[in-house]
Design a protein around this motif. Structure first.
Motif, mmCIF file in Angstrom:
data_model
loop_
_atom_site.group_PDB
_atom_site.id
_atom_site.type_symbol
_atom_site.label_atom_id
_atom_site.label_comp_id
_atom_site.label_asym_id
_atom_site.label_seq_id
_atom_site.Cartn_x
_atom_site.Cartn_y
_atom_site.Cartn_z
ATOM 1 N N VAL A 12 71.971 -22.230 0.109
ATOM 2 C CA VAL A 12 72.208 -21.077 -0.761
ATOM 3 C C VAL A 12 73.360 -20.234 -0.222
ATOM 4 O O VAL A 12 74.196 -19.755 -0.983
ATOM 5 C CB VAL A 12 70.923 -20.235 -0.940
ATOM 6 C CG1 VAL A 12 71.216 -18.887 -1.564
ATOM 7 C CG2 VAL A 12 69.922 -20.993 -1.784
ATOM 8 N N VAL A 66 72.302 -17.922 -8.259
ATOM 9 C CA VAL A 66 72.467 -18.168 -6.830
ATOM 10 C C VAL A 66 72.325 -16.862 -6.060
ATOM 11 O O VAL A 66 71.740 -16.817 -4.986
ATOM 12 C CB VAL A 66 73.825 -18.845 -6.542
ATOM 13 C CG1 VAL A 66 73.977 -19.141 -5.058
ATOM 14 C CG2 VAL A 66 73.957 -20.123 -7.335
ATOM 15 N N ARG A 117 70.448 -14.361 -6.873
ATOM 16 C CA ARG A 117 69.010 -14.073 -6.807
ATOM 17 C C ARG A 117 68.359 -14.885 -5.705
ATOM 18 O O ARG A 117 67.554 -14.361 -4.929
ATOM 19 C CB ARG A 117 68.347 -14.368 -8.140
ATOM 20 C CG ARG A 117 66.828 -14.117 -8.099
ATOM 21 C CD ARG A 117 66.125 -14.549 -9.349
ATOM 22 N NE ARG A 117 66.681 -13.868 -10.492
ATOM 23 C CZ ARG A 117 66.479 -14.230 -11.740
ATOM 24 N NH1 ARG A 117 65.729 -15.269 -12.010
ATOM 25 N NH2 ARG A 117 67.020 -13.566 -12.732
ATOM 26 N N SER A 118 68.688 -16.169 -5.627
ATOM 27 C CA SER A 118 68.116 -17.022 -4.581
ATOM 28 C C SER A 118 68.490 -16.517 -3.193
ATOM 29 O O SER A 118 67.649 -16.471 -2.298
ATOM 30 C CB SER A 118 68.604 -18.465 -4.745
ATOM 31 O OG SER A 118 68.174 -18.995 -5.959
ATOM 32 N N GLU A 173 66.459 -13.423 -2.438
ATOM 33 C CA GLU A 173 65.066 -13.754 -2.134
ATOM 34 C C GLU A 173 64.915 -14.365 -0.748
ATOM 35 O O GLU A 173 63.909 -14.149 -0.082
ATOM 36 C CB GLU A 173 64.515 -14.710 -3.189
ATOM 37 C CG GLU A 173 64.316 -14.047 -4.541
ATOM 38 C CD GLU A 173 63.995 -15.035 -5.658
ATOM 39 O OE1 GLU A 173 63.979 -16.271 -5.403
ATOM 40 O OE2 GLU A 173 63.784 -14.572 -6.787
#
Length: 109
Positions: free
Chosen positions: A18, A64, A66-67, A70
């Motif tokens: 990521v 991406v 958001r990932s 997180e």
């Protein structure tokens, strides 16, 4: 059920992937929209994130982003984009081939 080994390295690999993907997308976004610096591109994406994250067909960078958020690697992705942007601008294809020493050093920070 996944072993502790798989869970640990699976999450580590997910973070690494990521981080790389978002840094590349930030550089692409910067170049596509004509921003002078990575910081300008990051501010623009960050300002639009809250609005775009709930859209059905938002730009792929937001998924991406958001990932990365997180997985708590958003800062690492931005730092990697900053260090990698020169390689992309100079036409060095090695920037996209894999993880570099500089991004690995950031993981320890």
């Amino acid at each position: 059920m996944a072993s502790i080994w798989e869970k640990t390295f699976g999450k580590r690999n997910a973070k690494k992937n990521v981080t790389r993907e978002l840094s590349e997308k930030i550089i692409e976004y910067k170049n596509a929209y004509g921003y002078e610096t990575i910081a300008e591109a990051v501010v623009q994406v960050g300002n639009s994130y809250e609005f775009a994250k709930d859209m059905d067909h938002a730009a792929p960078i937001y998924a991406v982003w958001r990932s990365a958020k997180e997985l708590n690697v958003l800062d690492m992705a931005v730092m990697r984009a900053i260090t990698e942007q020169d390689k992309y601008e100079n036409g060095d294809n090695n920037a996209a081939d894999g993880d570099t020493t500089s991004s690995g050093a950031l993981a320890g920070v």
